[in-house]
Write a protein that holds these residues in place. Structure first.
Motif, PDB file in Angstrom:
ATOM      1  N   VAL A  68       0.837  -1.356   0.140  1.00 29.54           N
ATOM      2  CA  VAL A  68      -0.146   0.254  -0.300  1.00 29.54           C
ATOM      3  C   VAL A  68       1.343   1.285  -0.128  1.00 29.54           C
ATOM      4  O   VAL A  68       0.633   2.098   0.406  1.00 29.54           O
ATOM      5  CB  VAL A  68      -0.993   0.035   1.293  1.00 29.54           C
ATOM      6  N   GLY A  69       1.906   0.857  -0.190  1.00 25.21           N
ATOM      7  CA  GLY A  69       2.890   1.993  -0.222  1.00 25.21           C
ATOM      8  C   GLY A  69       4.943   1.798  -0.648  1.00 25.21           C
ATOM      9  O   GLY A  69       4.690   0.681  -1.210  1.00 25.21           O
ATOM     10  N   ASP A  70       5.475   2.718  -1.799  1.00 31.10           N
ATOM     11  CA  ASP A  70       6.522   2.112  -1.583  1.00 31.10           C
ATOM     12  C   ASP A  70       7.514   1.427  -1.367  1.00 31.10           C
ATOM     13  O   ASP A  70       7.539   1.819  -0.557  1.00 31.10           O
ATOM     14  CB  ASP A  70       7.177   2.870  -2.375  1.00 31.10           C
ATOM     15  N   MET A  71       8.037   0.407  -1.862  1.00 29.00           N
ATOM     16  CA  MET A  71       8.793  -0.820  -0.996  1.00 29.00           C
ATOM     17  C   MET A  71      10.249  -0.657  -1.352  1.00 29.00           C
ATOM     18  O   MET A  71      10.282  -0.041  -2.612  1.00 29.00           O
ATOM     19  CB  MET A  71       8.350  -1.807  -0.951  1.00 29.00           C
ATOM     20  N   GLU A  72      11.111  -0.780  -0.720  1.00 30.94           N
ATOM     21  CA  GLU A  72      12.669  -0.674  -1.036  1.00 30.94           C
ATOM     22  C   GLU A  72      12.811  -2.375  -1.234  1.00 30.94           C
ATOM     23  O   GLU A  72      11.924  -3.398  -1.110  1.00 30.94           O
ATOM     24  CB  GLU A  72      13.584  -0.337  -0.220  1.00 30.94           C
ATOM     25  N   LYS A  73      13.377  -2.301  -2.346  1.00 26.90           N
ATOM     26  CA  LYS A  73      13.712  -4.224  -2.592  1.00 26.90           C
ATOM     27  C   LYS A  73      14.795  -4.250  -0.562  1.00 26.90           C
ATOM     28  O   LYS A  73      15.774  -3.666  -0.353  1.00 26.90           O
ATOM     29  CB  LYS A  73      14.740  -3.893  -3.793  1.00 26.90           C
ATOM     30  N   GLY A  74      14.176  -5.739  -0.505  1.00 24.14           N
ATOM     31  CA  GLY A  74      14.896  -6.230   0.495  1.00 24.14           C
ATOM     32  C   GLY A  74      14.464  -5.878   1.762  1.00 24.14           C
ATOM     33  O   GLY A  74      14.495  -6.080   2.552  1.00 24.14           O
ATOM     34  N   GLU A  75      13.151  -4.978   1.803  1.00 21.99           N
ATOM     35  CA  GLU A  75      12.182  -4.041   2.729  1.00 21.99           C
ATOM     36  C   GLU A  75      11.532  -5.158   3.001  1.00 21.99           C
ATOM     37  O   GLU A  75      10.600  -6.435   2.864  1.00 21.99           O
ATOM     38  CB  GLU A  75      11.214  -3.242   2.384  1.00 21.99           C
ATOM     39  N   THR A  76      11.719  -5.672   5.295  1.00 21.63           N
ATOM     40  CA  THR A  76      11.630  -6.684   5.731  1.00 21.63           C
ATOM     41  C   THR A  76       9.898  -6.487   5.546  1.00 21.63           C
ATOM     42  O   THR A  76       9.232  -5.308   5.753  1.00 21.63           O
ATOM     43  CB  THR A  76      11.702  -6.770   7.084  1.00 21.63           C
ATOM     44  N   VAL A  77       8.752  -7.744   5.127  1.00 17.53           N
ATOM     45  CA  VAL A  77       6.929  -7.466   5.572  1.00 17.53           C
ATOM     46  C   VAL A  77       6.717  -7.634   6.930  1.00 17.53           C
ATOM     47  O   VAL A  77       6.287  -6.770   7.838  1.00 17.53           O
ATOM     48  CB  VAL A  77       6.616  -8.447   4.165  1.00 17.53           C
ATOM     49  N   PHE A  78       6.982  -8.915   7.236  1.00 18.69           N
ATOM     50  CA  PHE A  78       7.048  -8.987   8.554  1.00 18.69           C
ATOM     51  C   PHE A  78       7.773 -10.038   9.915  1.00 18.69           C
ATOM     52  O   PHE A  78       9.127 -10.572   8.868  1.00 18.69           O
ATOM     53  CB  PHE A  78       5.730 -10.135   8.499  1.00 18.69           C
ATOM     54  N   LYS A  79       8.262  -9.457  10.794  1.00 16.01           N
ATOM     55  CA  LYS A  79       8.773 -10.558  11.559  1.00 16.01           C
ATOM     56  C   LYS A  79       8.184 -11.017  12.429  1.00 16.01           C
ATOM     57  O   LYS A  79       7.508 -10.366  13.512  1.00 16.01           O
ATOM     58  CB  LYS A  79      10.083  -9.342  11.935  1.00 16.01           C
ATOM     59  N   ILE A  80       8.874 -12.297  13.155  1.00 16.19           N
ATOM     60  CA  ILE A  80       7.760 -13.100  13.540  1.00 16.19           C
ATOM     61  C   ILE A  80       8.451 -13.767  14.460  1.00 16.19           C
ATOM     62  O   ILE A  80       9.544 -14.479  14.010  1.00 16.19           O
ATOM     63  CB  ILE A  80       6.323 -14.387  13.289  1.00 16.19           C
ATOM     64  N   PRO A  81       8.149 -13.613  16.043  1.00 13.80           N
ATOM     65  CA  PRO A  81       9.653 -13.823  17.070  1.00 13.80           C
ATOM     66  C   PRO A  81       8.787 -15.661  17.164  1.00 13.80           C
ATOM     67  O   PRO A  81       8.384 -16.291  16.839  1.00 13.80           O
ATOM     68  CB  PRO A  81       8.745 -12.816  18.291  1.00 13.80           C
ATOM     69  N   ARG A  82      10.072 -15.989  16.773  1.00 12.94           N
ATOM     70  CA  ARG A  82      10.416 -17.742  17.682  1.00 12.94           C
ATOM     71  C   ARG A  82       8.933 -17.612  18.783  1.00 12.94           C
ATOM     72  O   ARG A  82       8.714 -18.839  18.293  1.00 12.94           O
ATOM     73  CB  ARG A  82      11.532 -18.246  18.434  1.00 12.94           C
ATOM     74  N   HIS A  83       8.772 -17.535  19.746  1.00 12.50           N
ATOM     75  CA  HIS A  83       7.382 -17.591  20.639  1.00 12.50           C
ATOM     76  C   HIS A  83       6.053 -17.840  19.625  1.00 12.50           C
ATOM     77  O   HIS A  83       5.336 -18.052  19.975  1.00 12.50           O
ATOM     78  CB  HIS A  83       6.922 -16.815  21.454  1.00 12.50           C
ATOM     79  N   LEU A  84       6.256 -17.292  18.632  1.00 14.28           N
ATOM     80  CA  LEU A  84       4.754 -16.807  18.113  1.00 14.28           C
ATOM     81  C   LEU A  84       4.752 -18.057  16.461  1.00 14.28           C
ATOM     82  O   LEU A  84       3.987 -18.650  15.656  1.00 14.28           O
ATOM     83  CB  LEU A  84       4.534 -15.978  17.100  1.00 14.28           C
ATOM     84  N   TRP A  85       5.928 -18.981  16.951  1.00 13.25           N
ATOM     85  CA  TRP A  85       5.881 -19.915  14.931  1.00 13.25           C
ATOM     86  C   TRP A  85       5.552 -21.160  15.481  1.00 13.25           C
ATOM     87  O   TRP A  85       5.019 -21.418  16.647  1.00 13.25           O
ATOM     88  CB  TRP A  85       7.240 -20.405  15.151  1.00 13.25           C
ATOM     89  N   PHE A  86       4.726 -21.491  14.441  1.00 16.35           N
ATOM     90  CA  PHE A  86       3.349 -22.948  14.627  1.00 16.35           C
ATOM     91  C   PHE A  86       4.350 -23.918  14.158  1.00 16.35           C
ATOM     92  O   PHE A  86       4.078 -23.754  12.430  1.00 16.35           O
ATOM     93  CB  PHE A  86       2.209 -21.651  13.891  1.00 16.35           C
TER      94      PHE A  86
END
Length: 186
Positions: A68-86
């Motif tokens: 929904v906005g311009d993004m740079e190449k390689g920009e992170t979309v989500f960071k999911i901490p280990r305690h939330l891994w399924f």
């Protein structure tokens, strides 16, 4: 670019949405069809990160991750901490899950198929737990029907006309039938 969907992110989501302190979450009974759009917010409330330049939207009747906005190449979309891994390792919190993991170790050779089946089992167990699941909000946001190639009829698969996916789908269907038969007879 803004307005374009990210490849590989339709019909679902990534990561879990469990409480950071291990506590249970509360979910309304019907988990409205728009719940899936709140996954980034749920992720942030539990210690993860979601880039404000993306949003979950319905595009052509499919759930998509859209810039929904311009993004740079390689920009992170989500960071999911280990305690939330399924992951399949989460099955150890269920009696049935522990039994399934023990069975899989001694009866299964293909690691990829094991992981997929164990994740499916975990998803079903956590869905059954409803509000007591630490992933309740995330699970409520998942679609519960999809026209996946593995669920296609032989006639639908044959329309691929012998292309590479045709044989891959047939082979995966045979493998799943074999796994199902071994589980049922176990």
């Amino acid at each position: 670019k803004s307005g374009q969907s990210a490849q590989g992110y339709s019909n679902g989501g990534s990561g879990g949405a469990g409480a950071t302190d291990g506590s249970k979450t509360d979910v309304t009974a019907d988990a409205k069809k728009e719940t899936w759009k709140s996954v980034p917010t749920l992720l942030q409330r539990r210690g993860g990160e979601a880039n404000a330049k993306v949003a979950l939207q319905e595009v052509d009747k499919e759930r998509k991750l859209v810039a929904v906005g311009d993004m740079e190449k390689g920009e992170t979309v989500f960071k999911i901490p280990r305690h939330l891994w399924f992951t399949a390792a989460c099955l150890t919190s269920h009696e049935v899950g522990r039994a399934a993991l023990k069975w899989a170790k001694s009866h299964w050779n293909d690691e990829d198929d094991v992981e997929l089946c164990m994740l499916a089992l975990l998803l079903l167990l956590e869905r059954q737990a409803e509000a007591q699941s630490r992933w309740a909000d995330y699970i409520a946001a998942l679609p519960w029907s999809a026209a996946l190639p593995l669920t296609w009829s032989p006639e639908e698969v044959s329309k691929l006309g012998g292309a590479s996916p045709h044989w891959y789908i047939q082979e995966k269907q045979r493998q799943l039938e074999k796994v199902h038969a071994s589980l049922v007879s176990y």
